[in-house]
Design a protein around this motif. Structure first.
Motif, PDB file in Angstrom:
ATOM      1  N   LYS A 171       1.093  -1.423  -0.279  1.00  0.00           N
ATOM      2  CA  LYS A 171       0.151   0.579   0.253  1.00  0.00           C
ATOM      3  C   LYS A 171       0.685   1.007   0.260  1.00  0.00           C
ATOM      4  N   PHE A 172       2.054   1.405   0.864  1.00  0.00           N
ATOM      5  CA  PHE A 172       2.808   2.326   1.069  1.00  0.00           C
ATOM      6  C   PHE A 172       3.620   2.530  -0.535  1.00  0.00           C
ATOM      7  N   ILE A 173       3.759   1.366  -0.751  1.00  0.00           N
ATOM      8  CA  ILE A 173       4.660   0.933  -2.269  1.00  0.00           C
ATOM      9  C   ILE A 173       3.932   1.836  -3.560  1.00  0.00           C
ATOM     10  N   ALA A 174       2.334   1.572  -3.407  1.00  0.00           N
ATOM     11  CA  ALA A 174       1.413   2.070  -3.964  1.00  0.00           C
ATOM     12  C   ALA A 174       1.404   3.206  -4.312  1.00  0.00           C
ATOM     13  N   ASN A 175       1.198   3.897  -2.992  1.00  0.00           N
ATOM     14  CA  ASN A 175       1.017   5.370  -2.565  1.00  0.00           C
ATOM     15  C   ASN A 175       2.093   6.036  -3.576  1.00  0.00           C
TER      16      ASN A 175
END
Length: 211
Positions: A171-175
Motif C-alpha cells: 500500500k505504501f509503495i502504491a501511494n
C-alpha cells in the motif's frame, strides 16, 4: 571433473617444483586420494600454461616451491597477483626459507610447509585449502546467478524490489509511485518469480547482495 572421497568437486591442484622427485611424490599422493592435480617443473612453465578462463571456472590451489631457478616462488606469487589469480597458494620451503615463507604469507599465501614434510600433513593442508576455496567459489557462482536474475527485471520491477527489501508494504509503495495496489502486487509477484525467491526473507538477502 571428478568428485573425490572428500566431496571436493571441480578442484585442481597445481604442483610447481623443480625437484622431479618431489613432484612425483606429491602427485602420486593426491592421485591416491582421487584429487586431480597437474605438475609443472618450474614457475615459468606454469605461467605459460596459465589460462584465466580455466582458472576462473575451477576451484583448486597451488603448491609452490619457494626457491626455484629462473623464477622463484615469491616472484611467481607476485606475477599471479598481476594476473588477478585468486587461487590459494601453499608454499613448500626449506629450513632456511622461513623468513621468505613468512613474507609470502604476508603477501597472501595461505600456508607454508617445510621440507622434508610429512605426507599426511601436506595432504591435510591441501584438503583443508581445497574445501575452503570451493566454498568461496560456490558463493561467487551463486552471486553471479543472482545478478543474472536481477538483470532480467524491468526498470519498474527493480524499483519495486528496492522498496520491498527496504521494508515498505504494498500500500505504501502504491501511494508513493501513484500506482494501484493491485499493480504493485503483480510486479512484486513477477519479481519473486524472476529472482526465484521462495520467501520475502530470501528476496531481501538476494536484493541486498545486488546493491
Amino acid at each position: 571433473m571428478t568428485t573425490n572421497p572428500q566431496g571436493l568437486t571441480d578442484s585442481l591442484v597445481h604442483l610447481i617444483d623443480d625437484d622431479e622427485a618431489v613432484l612425483d611424490s606429491i602427485s602420486l599422493l593426491l592421485d591416491s586420494m582421487s584429487i586431480a592435480n597437474k605438475t609443472y617443473p618450474n614457475a615459468i612453465a606454469f605461467l605459460e600454461a596459465y589460462d584465466e578462463n580455466d582458472f576462473a571456472i575451477l576451484a583448486g590451489c597451488i603448491v609452490l616451491d619457494i626457491r626455484m631457478p629462473g623464477m622463484s616462488g615469491m616472484e611467481c606469487q607476485q606475477k599471479l597477483k598481476t594476473l588477478d589469480c585468486h587461487l590459494p597458494i601453499i608454499f613448500l620451503s626449506g629450513h632456511g626459507d622461513v623468513p621468505l615463507a613468512v613474507e609470502a604469507m604476508k603477501q597472501g599465501a595461505v600456508e607454508f610447509i617445510q621440507k622434508p614434510f610429512r605426507e599426511q600433513a601436506l595432504l591435510d593442508c591441501i584438503q583443508h585449502v581445497l574445501a575452503n576455496n570451493q566454498a568461496s567459489q560456490t558463493e561467487v557462482l551463486q552471486q553471479v546467478q543472482i545478478q543474472k536474475r536481477a538483470d532480467t527485471l524491468t526498470k519498474r520491477e527493480k524499483q519495486i524490489m528496492e522498496k520491498v527489501i527496504a521494508g515498505h508494504a504494498n500500500k505504501f509503495i502504491a501511494n508513493e509511485l501513484n500506482l494501484s495496489q493491485r499493480t504493485i502486487e503483480i510486479h512484486r509477484a513477477n519479481v519473486m518469480e524472476k529472482m526465484q525467491a521462495k520467501s520475502l526473507a530470501e528476496l531481501v538477502v538476494m536484493g541486498l547482495s545486488c546493491q
